[in-house]
Design an enzyme around this catalytic site. Structure first.
Site, PDB file in Angstrom:
ATOM      1  N   GLY A  12       0.780  -1.239   0.000  1.00 41.22           N
ATOM      2  CA  GLY A  12       0.000   0.000   0.000  1.00 41.22           C
ATOM      3  C   GLY A  12       0.806   1.281   0.000  1.00 41.22           C
ATOM      4  O   GLY A  12       0.289   2.340   0.357  1.00 41.22           O
ATOM      5  N   SER A  13       2.066   1.239  -0.454  1.00 39.21           N
ATOM      6  CA  SER A  13       2.860   2.475  -0.402  1.00 39.21           C
ATOM      7  C   SER A  13       2.328   3.516  -1.391  1.00 39.21           C
ATOM      8  O   SER A  13       2.395   4.714  -1.117  1.00 39.21           O
ATOM      9  CB  SER A  13       4.342   2.187  -0.646  1.00 39.21           C
ATOM     10  OG  SER A  13       4.573   1.784  -1.975  1.00 39.21           O
ATOM     11  N   ASN A  14       1.775   3.086  -2.525  1.00 39.08           N
ATOM     12  CA  ASN A  14       1.178   4.051  -3.455  1.00 39.08           C
ATOM     13  C   ASN A  14      -0.112   4.630  -2.880  1.00 39.08           C
ATOM     14  O   ASN A  14      -0.394   5.813  -3.051  1.00 39.08           O
ATOM     15  CB  ASN A  14       0.918   3.408  -4.819  1.00 39.08           C
ATOM     16  CG  ASN A  14       2.186   3.333  -5.641  1.00 39.08           C
ATOM     17  OD1 ASN A  14       2.675   4.352  -6.137  1.00 39.08           O
ATOM     18  ND2 ASN A  14       2.765   2.137  -5.752  1.00 39.08           N
ATOM     19  N   MET A  92      -3.548  -7.060  -7.598  1.00 40.51           N
ATOM     20  CA  MET A  92      -2.926  -8.113  -8.390  1.00 40.51           C
ATOM     21  C   MET A  92      -3.916  -9.071  -9.054  1.00 40.51           C
ATOM     22  O   MET A  92      -3.577 -10.215  -9.341  1.00 40.51           O
ATOM     23  CB  MET A  92      -1.915  -8.865  -7.513  1.00 40.51           C
ATOM     24  CG  MET A  92      -0.718  -7.983  -7.174  1.00 40.51           C
ATOM     25  SD  MET A  92      -0.156  -7.001  -8.601  1.00 40.51           S
ATOM     26  CE  MET A  92       1.563  -6.828  -8.270  1.00 40.51           C
ATOM     27  N   ARG A  93      -5.113  -8.598  -9.315  1.00 43.89           N
ATOM     28  CA  ARG A  93      -6.083  -9.400 -10.074  1.00 43.89           C
ATOM     29  C   ARG A  93      -6.542  -8.620 -11.294  1.00 43.89           C
ATOM     30  O   ARG A  93      -6.622  -7.393 -11.248  1.00 43.89           O
ATOM     31  CB  ARG A  93      -7.286  -9.760  -9.204  1.00 43.89           C
ATOM     32  CG  ARG A  93      -6.906 -10.798  -8.165  1.00 43.89           C
ATOM     33  CD  ARG A  93      -8.028 -11.089  -7.229  1.00 43.89           C
ATOM     34  NE  ARG A  93      -7.522 -11.869  -6.118  1.00 43.89           N
ATOM     35  CZ  ARG A  93      -7.523 -13.211  -6.080  1.00 43.89           C
ATOM     36  NH1 ARG A  93      -8.046 -13.906  -7.068  1.00 43.89           N
ATOM     37  NH2 ARG A  93      -7.026 -13.841  -5.032  1.00 43.89           N
ATOM     38  N   ASN A 109      -4.283   2.497 -13.537  1.00 43.41           N
ATOM     39  CA  ASN A 109      -3.331   1.565 -12.921  1.00 43.41           C
ATOM     40  C   ASN A 109      -1.934   2.154 -12.962  1.00 43.41           C
ATOM     41  O   ASN A 109      -1.621   2.976 -13.826  1.00 43.41           O
ATOM     42  CB  ASN A 109      -3.352   0.233 -13.691  1.00 43.41           C
ATOM     43  CG  ASN A 109      -2.433  -0.814 -13.087  1.00 43.41           C
ATOM     44  OD1 ASN A 109      -2.376  -0.969 -11.859  1.00 43.41           O
ATOM     45  ND2 ASN A 109      -1.706  -1.532 -13.919  1.00 43.41           N
ATOM     46  N   HIS A 111       2.119   0.809 -13.094  1.00 48.21           N
ATOM     47  CA  HIS A 111       2.900  -0.396 -13.353  1.00 48.21           C
ATOM     48  C   HIS A 111       4.391  -0.052 -13.348  1.00 48.21           C
ATOM     49  O   HIS A 111       4.795   0.971 -13.919  1.00 48.21           O
ATOM     50  CB  HIS A 111       2.495  -1.005 -14.708  1.00 48.21           C
ATOM     51  CG  HIS A 111       3.201  -2.294 -14.974  1.00 48.21           C
ATOM     52  ND1 HIS A 111       2.843  -3.474 -14.358  1.00 48.21           N
ATOM     53  CD2 HIS A 111       4.280  -2.568 -15.739  1.00 48.21           C
ATOM     54  CE1 HIS A 111       3.669  -4.432 -14.761  1.00 48.21           C
ATOM     55  NE2 HIS A 111       4.541  -3.914 -15.594  1.00 48.21           N
TER      56      HIS A 111
HETATM   57  C1  GAR Z   1       3.869  -1.209  -7.293  1.00 43.61           C
HETATM   58  O1  GAR Z   1       5.237  -1.245  -7.623  1.00 43.61           O
HETATM   59  C2  GAR Z   1       3.015  -1.235  -8.542  1.00 43.61           C
HETATM   60  O2  GAR Z   1       3.586  -0.557  -9.615  1.00 43.61           O
HETATM   61  C3  GAR Z   1       2.917  -2.722  -8.809  1.00 43.61           C
HETATM   62  O3  GAR Z   1       2.732  -3.273  -7.522  1.00 43.61           O
HETATM   63  C4  GAR Z   1       3.437  -2.480  -6.573  1.00 43.61           C
HETATM   64  C5  GAR Z   1       2.508  -2.182  -5.410  1.00 43.61           C
HETATM   65  O4  GAR Z   1       3.197  -1.539  -4.372  1.00 43.61           O
HETATM   66  N1  GAR Z   1       1.853  -3.038  -9.705  1.00 43.61           N
HETATM   67  C6  GAR Z   1       1.927  -3.936 -10.681  1.00 43.61           C
HETATM   68  O5  GAR Z   1       2.904  -4.640 -10.866  1.00 43.61           O
HETATM   69  C7  GAR Z   1       0.699  -4.034 -11.573  1.00 43.61           C
HETATM   70  N2  GAR Z   1       0.906  -4.969 -12.609  1.00 43.61           N
HETATM   71  P1  GAR Z   1       2.415  -0.842  -3.195  1.00 43.61           P
HETATM   72  O6  GAR Z   1       1.440  -1.867  -2.616  1.00 43.61           O
HETATM   73  O7  GAR Z   1       3.501  -0.482  -2.214  1.00 43.61           O
HETATM   74  O8  GAR Z   1       1.707   0.357  -3.749  1.00 43.61           O
END
Ligand code: GAR
Length: 194
Positions: A12-14, A92-93, A109, A111
Protein backbone atom coordinates in the site's frame (compact mmCIF):
# COMPACT_ATOMS: atom_id res chain seq x y z
CA UNK A 1 -14.99 16.86 -4.86
CA UNK A 2 -14.06 13.88 -7.04
CA UNK A 3 -14.50 10.60 -5.22
CA UNK A 4 -12.05 7.77 -5.80
CA UNK A 5 -11.84 4.16 -4.72
CA UNK A 6 -8.44 2.53 -4.27
CA UNK A 7 -7.93 -1.21 -4.82
CA UNK A 8 -4.77 -2.97 -3.65
CA UNK A 9 -3.41 -6.34 -2.60
CA UNK A 10 -0.20 -5.49 -0.78
CA UNK A 11 1.86 -3.09 1.17
CA UNK A 12 0.00 0.00 0.00
CA UNK A 13 2.86 2.47 -0.40
CA UNK A 14 1.18 4.05 -3.46
CA UNK A 15 -2.10 4.28 -1.53
CA UNK A 16 -0.19 6.06 1.25
CA UNK A 17 1.39 8.48 -1.25
CA UNK A 18 -2.06 9.31 -2.66
CA UNK A 19 -3.63 9.79 0.78
CA UNK A 20 -0.69 11.96 1.86
CA UNK A 21 -0.93 14.08 -1.32
CA UNK A 22 -4.62 14.67 -0.60
CA UNK A 23 -3.86 15.53 3.04
CA UNK A 24 -1.17 18.00 1.89
CA UNK A 25 -3.55 19.62 -0.61
CA UNK A 26 -1.48 18.58 -3.65
CA UNK A 27 -4.25 16.32 -4.95
CA UNK A 28 -7.88 17.38 -4.90
CA UNK A 29 -10.06 14.32 -4.34
CA UNK A 30 -11.66 12.29 -1.62
CA UNK A 31 -10.84 8.62 -1.11
CA UNK A 32 -14.30 7.15 -0.55
CA UNK A 33 -13.13 3.59 0.05
CA UNK A 34 -10.06 1.32 0.00
CA UNK A 35 -10.74 -2.31 -0.92
CA UNK A 36 -8.38 -5.29 -0.79
CA UNK A 37 -8.64 -8.89 -1.92
CA UNK A 38 -6.10 -9.84 0.78
CA UNK A 39 -7.40 -9.98 4.35
CA UNK A 40 -4.23 -8.87 6.13
CA UNK A 41 -2.86 -6.54 3.45
CA UNK A 42 -1.10 -3.51 4.98
CA UNK A 43 -3.03 -1.27 2.54
CA UNK A 44 -6.14 -1.74 4.73
CA UNK A 45 -4.17 -0.66 7.80
CA UNK A 46 -3.04 2.46 5.93
CA UNK A 47 -6.67 3.27 5.08
CA UNK A 48 -7.56 2.98 8.78
CA UNK A 49 -4.60 5.19 9.70
CA UNK A 50 -5.99 7.90 7.41
CA UNK A 51 -9.56 7.36 8.61
CA UNK A 52 -10.77 6.06 5.23
CA UNK A 53 -13.57 3.45 4.98
CA UNK A 54 -12.05 0.14 3.97
CA UNK A 55 -13.08 -3.40 3.22
CA UNK A 56 -11.73 -6.85 2.57
CA UNK A 57 -13.34 -8.49 -0.44
CA UNK A 58 -12.92 -12.30 -0.40
CA UNK A 59 -11.91 -12.93 -4.03
CA UNK A 60 -13.34 -16.42 -4.51
CA UNK A 61 -11.52 -19.45 -5.84
CA UNK A 62 -9.78 -18.04 -8.94
CA UNK A 63 -6.13 -17.05 -8.63
CA UNK A 64 -5.70 -14.18 -11.08
CA UNK A 65 -9.18 -12.65 -11.22
CA UNK A 66 -12.28 -12.23 -9.09
CA UNK A 67 -15.13 -14.68 -9.25
CA UNK A 68 -17.91 -13.07 -11.36
CA UNK A 69 -20.28 -12.73 -8.41
CA UNK A 70 -17.47 -11.09 -6.42
CA UNK A 71 -16.73 -8.69 -9.26
CA UNK A 72 -20.43 -7.73 -9.22
CA UNK A 73 -20.12 -7.14 -5.48
CA UNK A 74 -17.06 -4.93 -6.09
CA UNK A 75 -19.00 -2.84 -8.63
CA UNK A 76 -21.82 -2.42 -6.10
CA UNK A 77 -19.43 -1.44 -3.28
CA UNK A 78 -17.75 1.21 -5.45
CA UNK A 79 -21.07 2.54 -6.76
CA UNK A 80 -22.53 2.70 -3.23
CA UNK A 81 -19.52 4.78 -2.23
CA UNK A 82 -20.24 7.02 -5.27
CA UNK A 83 -16.76 6.36 -6.68
CA UNK A 84 -16.04 8.16 -9.96
CA UNK A 85 -12.46 6.97 -10.57
CA UNK A 86 -11.07 3.57 -9.57
CA UNK A 87 -7.37 3.66 -8.71
CA UNK A 88 -5.41 0.40 -8.79
CA UNK A 89 -2.46 0.50 -6.41
CA UNK A 90 -0.81 -2.91 -6.50
CA UNK A 91 -4.09 -4.74 -7.15
CA UNK A 92 -2.93 -8.11 -8.39
CA UNK A 93 -6.08 -9.40 -10.07
CA UNK A 94 -7.24 -8.73 -13.61
CA UNK A 95 -10.51 -6.80 -13.79
CA UNK A 96 -13.05 -8.17 -16.24
CA UNK A 97 -16.13 -7.00 -18.18
CA UNK A 98 -18.31 -6.07 -15.23
CA UNK A 99 -15.82 -3.57 -13.80
CA UNK A 100 -14.78 -2.29 -17.24
CA UNK A 101 -18.43 -1.74 -18.20
CA UNK A 102 -19.30 -0.02 -14.91
CA UNK A 103 -16.25 2.29 -15.06
CA UNK A 104 -15.40 2.86 -18.74
CA UNK A 105 -12.08 4.78 -19.00
CA UNK A 106 -12.48 5.40 -15.29
CA UNK A 107 -9.99 2.80 -14.00
CA UNK A 108 -6.35 3.79 -13.67
CA UNK A 109 -3.33 1.56 -12.92
CA UNK A 110 0.32 2.06 -12.08
CA UNK A 111 2.90 -0.40 -13.35
CA UNK A 112 6.64 -0.57 -12.56
CA UNK A 113 8.00 -0.54 -16.13
CA UNK A 114 7.91 1.52 -19.28
CA UNK A 115 4.90 -0.21 -20.85
CA UNK A 116 4.50 -1.87 -23.33
CA UNK A 117 7.76 -3.37 -22.01
CA UNK A 118 7.53 -5.91 -19.20
CA UNK A 119 3.83 -6.26 -18.33
CA UNK A 120 2.94 -8.79 -15.64
CA UNK A 121 4.52 -9.69 -12.35
CA UNK A 122 7.70 -8.20 -10.86
CA UNK A 123 8.48 -6.03 -13.86
CA UNK A 124 11.67 -4.72 -12.22
CA UNK A 125 13.09 -8.28 -12.21
CA UNK A 126 12.18 -8.59 -15.89
CA UNK A 127 14.10 -5.35 -16.60
CA UNK A 128 17.17 -6.64 -14.70
CA UNK A 129 17.06 -9.99 -16.50
CA UNK A 130 16.87 -8.18 -19.86
CA UNK A 131 19.96 -6.09 -18.95
CA UNK A 132 18.12 -2.82 -19.45
CA UNK A 133 19.96 0.43 -18.69
CA UNK A 134 16.65 2.20 -18.11
CA UNK A 135 13.27 1.11 -16.92
CA UNK A 136 10.53 3.21 -15.34
CA UNK A 137 6.95 3.70 -14.28
CA UNK A 138 3.73 3.91 -16.29
CA UNK A 139 0.33 5.22 -15.22
CA UNK A 140 -2.37 4.13 -17.66
CA UNK A 141 -6.08 3.60 -18.19
CA UNK A 142 -7.08 -0.01 -17.72
CA UNK A 143 -8.48 -2.03 -20.61
CA UNK A 144 -9.21 -5.74 -21.03
CA UNK A 145 -5.53 -6.71 -21.44
CA UNK A 146 -3.06 -7.06 -18.58
CA UNK A 147 -1.02 -3.90 -17.80
CA UNK A 148 -2.25 -2.35 -21.03
CA UNK A 149 -4.25 0.70 -22.09
CA UNK A 150 -3.80 4.37 -22.98
CA UNK A 151 -0.80 5.87 -21.22
CA UNK A 152 -1.44 8.85 -18.93
CA UNK A 153 2.13 9.41 -17.74
CA UNK A 154 5.51 7.69 -17.87
CA UNK A 155 8.80 8.39 -16.14
CA UNK A 156 12.20 6.79 -16.68
CA UNK A 157 14.27 5.24 -13.87
CA UNK A 158 17.94 4.24 -14.34
CA UNK A 159 19.11 0.68 -13.72
CA UNK A 160 22.50 0.67 -11.92
CA UNK A 161 25.12 -1.98 -12.66
CA UNK A 162 25.09 -3.15 -9.01
CA UNK A 163 21.29 -3.15 -8.64
CA UNK A 164 19.56 -6.01 -6.89
CA UNK A 165 15.87 -6.65 -7.43
CA UNK A 166 15.21 -4.91 -4.12
CA UNK A 167 17.31 -1.81 -4.81
CA UNK A 168 15.80 -1.36 -8.26
CA UNK A 169 12.23 -1.79 -7.04
CA UNK A 170 12.87 0.72 -4.24
CA UNK A 171 14.14 3.30 -6.76
CA UNK A 172 11.11 2.65 -8.99
CA UNK A 173 8.73 3.02 -6.05
CA UNK A 174 10.16 6.43 -5.11
CA UNK A 175 9.23 7.58 -8.61
CA UNK A 176 5.80 5.91 -8.38
CA UNK A 177 4.98 7.86 -5.23
CA UNK A 178 5.56 11.15 -7.07
CA UNK A 179 4.19 10.19 -10.47
CA UNK A 180 0.90 8.60 -9.38
CA UNK A 181 -0.50 11.67 -7.56
CA UNK A 182 0.64 13.89 -10.45
CA UNK A 183 -0.97 11.67 -13.07
CA UNK A 184 -4.17 11.41 -11.05
CA UNK A 185 -4.41 15.19 -10.78
CA UNK A 186 -4.24 15.22 -14.60
CA UNK A 187 -7.08 12.68 -14.80
CA UNK A 188 -9.19 14.62 -12.29
CA UNK A 189 -8.61 17.90 -14.13
CA UNK A 190 -9.96 16.30 -17.33
CA UNK A 191 -12.97 14.97 -15.45
CA UNK A 192 -13.67 18.40 -13.92
CA UNK A 193 -13.47 20.02 -17.35
CA UNK A 194 -15.78 17.47 -19.00
C1 GAR B 1 3.87 -1.21 -7.29
O1 GAR B 1 5.24 -1.24 -7.62
C2 GAR B 1 3.01 -1.24 -8.54
O2 GAR B 1 3.59 -0.56 -9.61
C3 GAR B 1 2.92 -2.72 -8.81
O3 GAR B 1 2.73 -3.27 -7.52
C4 GAR B 1 3.44 -2.48 -6.57
C5 GAR B 1 2.51 -2.18 -5.41
O4 GAR B 1 3.20 -1.54 -4.37
N1 GAR B 1 1.85 -3.04 -9.70
C6 GAR B 1 1.93 -3.94 -10.68
O5 GAR B 1 2.90 -4.64 -10.87
C7 GAR B 1 0.70 -4.03 -11.57
N2 GAR B 1 0.91 -4.97 -12.61
P1 GAR B 1 2.41 -0.84 -3.20
O6 GAR B 1 1.44 -1.87 -2.62
O7 GAR B 1 3.50 -0.48 -2.21
O8 GAR B 1 1.71 0.36 -3.75
Amino acid sequence: MIKIGILGSGKGSNCRAILQSIRDGRLRAKVAVVISDVLDAPILEIAREFGVPNAYLPPGHFRTRLEPKVEAQLVAMLQNAEVQIVVLAGFMRVLKEQMLAAFPRRIVNIHPSLLPKFPGLEAWKQALAANEKWTGVTVHYVDEQIDHGDVIAQRKVPVMSDDTAESLHARIQEVEHVLYPEALEQVFAQLRAA
